[in-house]
Design a protein around this motif. Sequence first.
Motif, PDB file in Angstrom:
ATOM      1  N   PRO A 145       0.832  -1.210   0.000  1.00 28.54           N
ATOM      2  CA  PRO A 145       0.000   0.000   0.000  1.00 28.54           C
ATOM      3  C   PRO A 145       0.862   1.254   0.000  1.00 28.54           C
ATOM      4  N   GLU A 146       0.346   2.308  -0.613  1.00 31.61           N
ATOM      5  CA  GLU A 146       1.078   3.567  -0.683  1.00 31.61           C
ATOM      6  C   GLU A 146       1.020   4.286   0.662  1.00 31.61           C
ATOM      7  N   LEU A 147       2.196   4.664   1.163  1.00 33.03           N
ATOM      8  CA  LEU A 147       2.313   5.323   2.454  1.00 33.03           C
ATOM      9  C   LEU A 147       3.079   6.632   2.306  1.00 33.03           C
ATOM     10  N   ILE A 148       2.797   7.586   3.186  1.00 36.83           N
ATOM     11  CA  ILE A 148       3.542   8.831   3.237  1.00 36.83           C
ATOM     12  C   ILE A 148       4.159   8.970   4.619  1.00 36.83           C
ATOM     13  N   ASP A 149       5.470   9.136   4.650  1.00 32.64           N
ATOM     14  CA  ASP A 149       6.180   9.405   5.897  1.00 32.64           C
ATOM     15  C   ASP A 149       6.142  10.914   6.094  1.00 32.64           C
ATOM     16  N   THR A 150       5.326  11.362   7.033  1.00 30.98           N
ATOM     17  CA  THR A 150       5.118  12.809   7.202  1.00 30.98           C
ATOM     18  C   THR A 150       6.194  13.476   8.049  1.00 30.98           C
ATOM     19  N   HIS A 151       7.192  12.697   8.514  1.00 33.42           N
ATOM     20  CA  HIS A 151       8.247  13.297   9.336  1.00 33.42           C
ATOM     21  C   HIS A 151       9.468  12.396   9.320  1.00 33.42           C
ATOM     22  N   CYS A 152      10.433  12.724   8.468  1.00 31.01           N
ATOM     23  CA  CYS A 152      11.636  11.903   8.340  1.00 31.01           C
ATOM     24  C   CYS A 152      12.837  12.806   8.071  1.00 31.01           C
ATOM     25  N   HIS A 153      13.866  12.694   8.919  1.00 31.80           N
ATOM     26  CA  HIS A 153      15.057  13.537   8.771  1.00 31.80           C
ATOM     27  C   HIS A 153      16.106  12.832   7.905  1.00 31.80           C
ATOM     28  N   LEU A 154      15.729  12.543   6.677  1.00 27.11           N
ATOM     29  CA  LEU A 154      16.629  11.814   5.780  1.00 27.11           C
ATOM     30  C   LEU A 154      17.862  12.625   5.401  1.00 27.11           C
ATOM     31  N   ASP A 155      17.831  13.923   5.658  1.00 26.46           N
ATOM     32  CA  ASP A 155      18.949  14.788   5.274  1.00 26.46           C
ATOM     33  C   ASP A 155      20.102  14.766   6.266  1.00 26.46           C
ATOM     34  N   ARG A 180      -3.657   2.829  23.195  1.00 30.03           N
ATOM     35  CA  ARG A 180      -5.064   3.162  23.478  1.00 30.03           C
ATOM     36  C   ARG A 180      -5.452   4.460  22.785  1.00 30.03           C
ATOM     37  N   LEU A 181      -4.539   5.415  22.796  1.00 30.32           N
ATOM     38  CA  LEU A 181      -4.797   6.697  22.147  1.00 30.32           C
ATOM     39  C   LEU A 181      -5.043   6.514  20.653  1.00 30.32           C
ATOM     40  N   ALA A 182      -4.263   5.633  20.025  1.00 36.81           N
ATOM     41  CA  ALA A 182      -4.397   5.409  18.577  1.00 36.81           C
ATOM     42  C   ALA A 182      -5.729   4.775  18.207  1.00 36.81           C
ATOM     43  N   THR A 183      -6.384   4.122  19.174  1.00 37.13           N
ATOM     44  CA  THR A 183      -7.709   3.566  18.910  1.00 37.13           C
ATOM     45  C   THR A 183      -8.807   4.606  19.099  1.00 37.13           C
ATOM     46  N   ALA A 184      -8.524   5.643  19.898  1.00 37.84           N
ATOM     47  CA  ALA A 184      -9.549   6.629  20.240  1.00 37.84           C
ATOM     48  C   ALA A 184      -9.597   7.804  19.274  1.00 37.84           C
ATOM     49  N   VAL A 185      -8.464   8.128  18.651  1.00 33.59           N
ATOM     50  CA  VAL A 185      -8.422   9.264  17.727  1.00 33.59           C
ATOM     51  C   VAL A 185      -9.086   8.855  16.407  1.00 33.59           C
ATOM     52  N   PRO A 186      -9.967   9.666  15.855  1.00 28.98           N
ATOM     53  CA  PRO A 186     -10.609   9.316  14.577  1.00 28.98           C
ATOM     54  C   PRO A 186      -9.588   9.201  13.453  1.00 28.98           C
ATOM     55  N   ILE A 187      -9.843   8.298  12.540  1.00 25.36           N
ATOM     56  CA  ILE A 187      -8.889   8.065  11.449  1.00 25.36           C
ATOM     57  C   ILE A 187      -8.693   9.326  10.615  1.00 25.36           C
ATOM     58  N   GLU A 188      -9.693  10.192  10.568  1.00 22.02           N
ATOM     59  CA  GLU A 188      -9.580  11.440   9.803  1.00 22.02           C
ATOM     60  C   GLU A 188      -8.495  12.356  10.350  1.00 22.02           C
ATOM     61  N   ALA A 189      -8.042  12.091  11.581  1.00 21.43           N
ATOM     62  CA  ALA A 189      -7.057  12.965  12.218  1.00 21.43           C
ATOM     63  C   ALA A 189      -5.673  12.325  12.323  1.00 21.43           C
ATOM     64  N   ILE A 190      -5.446  11.190  11.649  1.00 22.23           N
ATOM     65  CA  ILE A 190      -4.199  10.438  11.831  1.00 22.23           C
ATOM     66  C   ILE A 190      -3.355  10.441  10.560  1.00 22.23           C
ATOM     67  N   VAL A 191      -2.051  10.650  10.742  1.00 19.69           N
ATOM     68  CA  VAL A 191      -1.056  10.411   9.694  1.00 19.69           C
ATOM     69  C   VAL A 191       0.068   9.569  10.287  1.00 19.69           C
ATOM     70  N   LEU A 192       0.881   8.997   9.410  1.00 20.89           N
ATOM     71  CA  LEU A 192       1.979   8.129   9.835  1.00 20.89           C
ATOM     72  C   LEU A 192       3.319   8.835   9.653  1.00 20.89           C
ATOM     73  N   GLU A 193       4.302   8.415  10.452  1.00 18.58           N
ATOM     74  CA  GLU A 193       5.631   9.019  10.381  1.00 18.58           C
ATOM     75  C   GLU A 193       6.649   8.035  10.945  1.00 18.58           C
ATOM     76  N   THR A 194       7.919   8.325  10.711  1.00 15.21           N
ATOM     77  CA  THR A 194       8.975   7.548  11.367  1.00 15.21           C
ATOM     78  C   THR A 194       9.832   8.383  12.305  1.00 15.21           C
ATOM     79  N   ASP A 195      10.047   9.650  11.999  1.00 14.95           N
ATOM     80  CA  ASP A 195      11.021  10.502  12.700  1.00 14.95           C
ATOM     81  C   ASP A 195      12.427   9.927  12.578  1.00 14.95           C
ATOM     82  N   ALA A 196      12.664   9.136  11.534  1.00 17.21           N
ATOM     83  CA  ALA A 196      14.006   8.590  11.321  1.00 17.21           C
ATOM     84  C   ALA A 196      15.016   9.728  11.253  1.00 17.21           C
TER      85      ALA A 196
END
Length: 270
Positions: free
Chosen positions: A18-28, A204-220
Motif C-alpha cells: 500500500p502507498e504510504l507517506i512518511d510525514t516526518h523523516c530527517h533523511l537529510d 489506546r490513544l491510537a484507537t480513540a483518535v478518529p482516522i480522519e485525524a491520523i497520519v503516519l511518520e517515522t522521525d528517522a
Amino acid sequence: MEHTSPPSRLSLPMPRPPELIDTHCHLDVADFAADRDAVLARARTAGVVAQVIPAIAADGWHDLCQLCQREPDLYPALGLHPVYVADHRGADLVELERMIAERAPVAIGEIGLDFFVPGLDRERQQALFEAQLAIARSADLPVLLHVRRAHDQVLATLRRHPVRGGIVHAFNGSVQQAERYRELGFLVGFGGMLTFARSTRLRRLATAVPIEAIVLETDAPDLTVASHQGERNSPEYLPEVLAALAEVRGEDPAWLAARTTANARALLRL
C-alpha cells in the motif's frame, strides 16, 4: 498410454504494498550520509511514495532543499527546532521568509515548544514559535509541531495565532488534546513507538483518535520500531507502523494506508 506434461507453474506478480507517506523523516541528516540512496530505494520498495523532510536549523536548509530537489518524492519543510533555541538567530527568521519564497516548502517545521529538555529558554522558545506561526500564516502553509510537555501552552498559542492547520509530530497527549488540535485543523502523527507492546497508553490513544485525524511518520533516524530497537530508524520501516495501527484498531491495513495517505496529501497539498 499417452503422457501429458504437468501444467506449468505461472509466476504471479507480487502484490504491490500500500502507498504510504512518511510525514516526518530527517533523511537529510548525517546518520544517512553513507547509504542515503540505498535507504531511499528500500523505502520506495516498501511502498513509501513520499517523505516530508523537516528542518532543524537554518544552516541545514540549503542542503535539505537540494536533496528534495534531486528526489521528486521528498518534500521540504523549513523551520527552527525549539530544542536548538540557543543556536537560532533573529536573522534566521528573515532568511526563512526568503527561503519560503524561493524554495516553496510544503510546511513550516519543525517548530514548537519543548518543556521536557532541561535548561531551554522557554520565553525565547515562545517568541520564536510565535514568529514562525506568523510566517506560516502569511505564507498560507501548515506547520509541523514538536511538542513535549507543552500541549496546553501550544494549543493556547495556536488559538491566539491561528494557521492553516498542520501535524502534531509524535503525538503523545490526551484524547481531549487531540480533539482540540483537530478543531484547529491539525492532524496527529503516530510513529515507531506505536509498535512497542509496552506503549499501552499510546496504543489506546491510537484507537480513540478518529482516522480522519491520523497520519503516519517515522522521525528517522530517531524513535525506531520495536523490531529494530537500539538501531537507526529508517523510512523503510513505515509499514511496521501501519501494521501496529491496524493491530490496535482492528482495521484493514490497506484501508488505513489509503486513509492516512489521503489525510497527508490533503493537508500538505502533495
